[in-house]
Design a protein around this motif. Sequence first.
Motif, short mmCIF file in Angstrom:
data_model
loop_
_atom_site.label_atom_id
_atom_site.label_comp_id
_atom_site.label_asym_id
_atom_site.label_seq_id
_atom_site.Cartn_x
_atom_site.Cartn_y
_atom_site.Cartn_z
N ALA A 9 6.02 8.72 -16.37
CA ALA A 9 4.74 8.39 -15.73
C ALA A 9 4.29 7.00 -16.13
O ALA A 9 3.76 6.24 -15.29
N GLY A 10 4.49 6.63 -17.40
CA GLY A 10 4.12 5.29 -17.84
C GLY A 10 4.92 4.21 -17.13
O GLY A 10 4.39 3.16 -16.76
N PHE A 11 6.21 4.48 -16.87
CA PHE A 11 7.03 3.53 -16.13
C PHE A 11 6.50 3.33 -14.72
O PHE A 11 6.31 2.20 -14.26
N PHE A 12 6.22 4.45 -14.03
CA PHE A 12 5.68 4.35 -12.68
C PHE A 12 4.29 3.71 -12.69
O PHE A 12 3.92 2.98 -11.76
N GLY A 13 3.52 3.97 -13.74
CA GLY A 13 2.20 3.36 -13.87
C GLY A 13 2.28 1.85 -14.04
O GLY A 13 1.48 1.11 -13.45
N TYR A 14 3.24 1.38 -14.83
CA TYR A 14 3.40 -0.07 -14.99
C TYR A 14 3.84 -0.72 -13.68
O TYR A 14 3.38 -1.82 -13.34
N LEU A 15 4.71 -0.05 -12.94
CA LEU A 15 5.10 -0.59 -11.62
C LEU A 15 3.90 -0.67 -10.69
O LEU A 15 3.71 -1.66 -9.98
N ALA A 16 3.08 0.39 -10.68
CA ALA A 16 1.89 0.40 -9.84
C ALA A 16 0.92 -0.69 -10.30
O ALA A 16 0.30 -1.35 -9.46
N MET A 17 0.81 -0.90 -11.62
CA MET A 17 -0.07 -1.95 -12.14
C MET A 17 0.35 -3.32 -11.61
O MET A 17 -0.49 -4.12 -11.18
N VAL A 18 1.65 -3.58 -11.62
CA VAL A 18 2.14 -4.88 -11.14
C VAL A 18 1.85 -5.03 -9.65
O VAL A 18 1.39 -6.09 -9.20
N HIS B 240 -5.17 9.18 -9.26
CA HIS B 240 -5.94 9.69 -8.12
C HIS B 240 -6.84 8.61 -7.53
O HIS B 240 -6.98 8.53 -6.30
N LEU B 241 -7.47 7.81 -8.38
CA LEU B 241 -8.29 6.71 -7.85
C LEU B 241 -7.44 5.78 -6.99
O LEU B 241 -7.85 5.40 -5.89
N GLY B 242 -6.29 5.41 -7.49
CA GLY B 242 -5.40 4.54 -6.73
C GLY B 242 -4.90 5.18 -5.46
O GLY B 242 -4.85 4.55 -4.40
N LEU B 243 -4.55 6.46 -5.57
CA LEU B 243 -4.04 7.18 -4.40
C LEU B 243 -5.08 7.28 -3.30
O LEU B 243 -4.80 6.97 -2.13
N TRP B 244 -6.29 7.66 -3.65
CA TRP B 244 -7.33 7.82 -2.64
C TRP B 244 -7.75 6.48 -2.05
O TRP B 244 -7.92 6.35 -0.84
N PHE B 245 -7.91 5.46 -2.90
CA PHE B 245 -8.31 4.14 -2.40
C PHE B 245 -7.25 3.58 -1.46
O PHE B 245 -7.55 3.16 -0.34
N SER B 246 -6.01 3.58 -1.92
CA SER B 246 -4.93 3.00 -1.10
C SER B 246 -4.66 3.82 0.14
O SER B 246 -4.40 3.26 1.22
N GLY B 247 -4.70 5.13 0.02
CA GLY B 247 -4.45 5.99 1.18
C GLY B 247 -5.51 5.83 2.26
O GLY B 247 -5.19 5.70 3.45
N ILE B 248 -6.76 5.83 1.86
CA ILE B 248 -7.84 5.67 2.84
C ILE B 248 -7.79 4.28 3.47
O ILE B 248 -7.93 4.13 4.68
N LYS C 159 0.82 -1.21 0.00
CA LYS C 159 0.00 0.00 0.00
C LYS C 159 0.85 1.26 0.00
O LYS C 159 0.57 2.22 -0.73
N VAL C 160 1.90 1.28 0.81
CA VAL C 160 2.79 2.45 0.84
C VAL C 160 3.48 2.62 -0.51
O VAL C 160 3.59 3.74 -1.04
N ALA C 161 3.92 1.51 -1.11
CA ALA C 161 4.61 1.58 -2.40
C ALA C 161 3.69 2.09 -3.51
O ALA C 161 4.11 2.93 -4.32
N VAL C 162 2.44 1.63 -3.54
CA VAL C 162 1.55 2.11 -4.61
C VAL C 162 1.16 3.56 -4.39
O VAL C 162 0.96 4.29 -5.36
N ILE C 163 1.09 4.00 -3.15
CA ILE C 163 0.82 5.42 -2.89
C ILE C 163 1.96 6.26 -3.44
O ILE C 163 1.74 7.28 -4.11
N VAL C 164 3.20 5.84 -3.21
CA VAL C 164 4.36 6.57 -3.72
C VAL C 164 4.36 6.55 -5.25
O VAL C 164 4.60 7.58 -5.90
N LEU C 165 4.08 5.39 -5.86
CA LEU C 165 4.05 5.30 -7.32
C LEU C 165 2.92 6.13 -7.92
O LEU C 165 3.10 6.75 -8.98
N ASP C 166 1.76 6.15 -7.25
CA ASP C 166 0.66 7.00 -7.73
C ASP C 166 1.07 8.47 -7.73
O ASP C 166 0.83 9.19 -8.70
#
Length: 177
Positions: free
Chosen positions: A130-139, A71-79, A38-45
């Motif tokens: 951004a695409g690189f960070f997005g692919y990491l977040a996707m994984v 933003h969807l990922g950030l808000w969902f994971s953060g909350i 969760k912390v990692a995807v927040i940073v990647l978002d």
Amino acid sequence: MMATPTNPPQSMGSSNVVFRTETRFDPSYIRTVPGIIKVAVIVLDLLGFICIQSSAFWWNPRGVYFNIVAHLGLWFSGILLLLYLFHVVEKYHNIMWLKIELIVCGIISFLYLIASTIVLAYGSAGYSAAGFFGYLAMVLYGFDAFLKARAMQAGDLAQGTRVTTKQTPVTTPPALP
């Protein structure tokens, strides 16, 4: 002499689930695998969002779509991270938290696949980052969805402890006539 069949003692047990219903801050969740994800995807978002916003083409519909997904990922994971840190998930244990996380993480993973692909196709340096960070977040979102599916199959709890007690009955020999 009549032989009596000997049955091995059967183990009987019970499983109790213990929930503490008061909210409290517990930072130990961050050291677990789901907490680290969760912390990692927040940073990647955030990194993906910053890359799009700092680009000269932040207004492009591709970048806007990527930012919506981020933003969807950030808000969902953060909350959700806050809910786990303060044991709100344990307090409201009747909600199917694992199923909610499984579905939303799967959806966000798919949306990141689309968003990262279209921003990489644009060709801008900021969009490529951004695409690189997005692919990491996707994984990571996909891996989190996989972990939630395995936890649901195993019957695990989203938060709380399961206490299992085993009891072995005492077997007495049959009475003589």
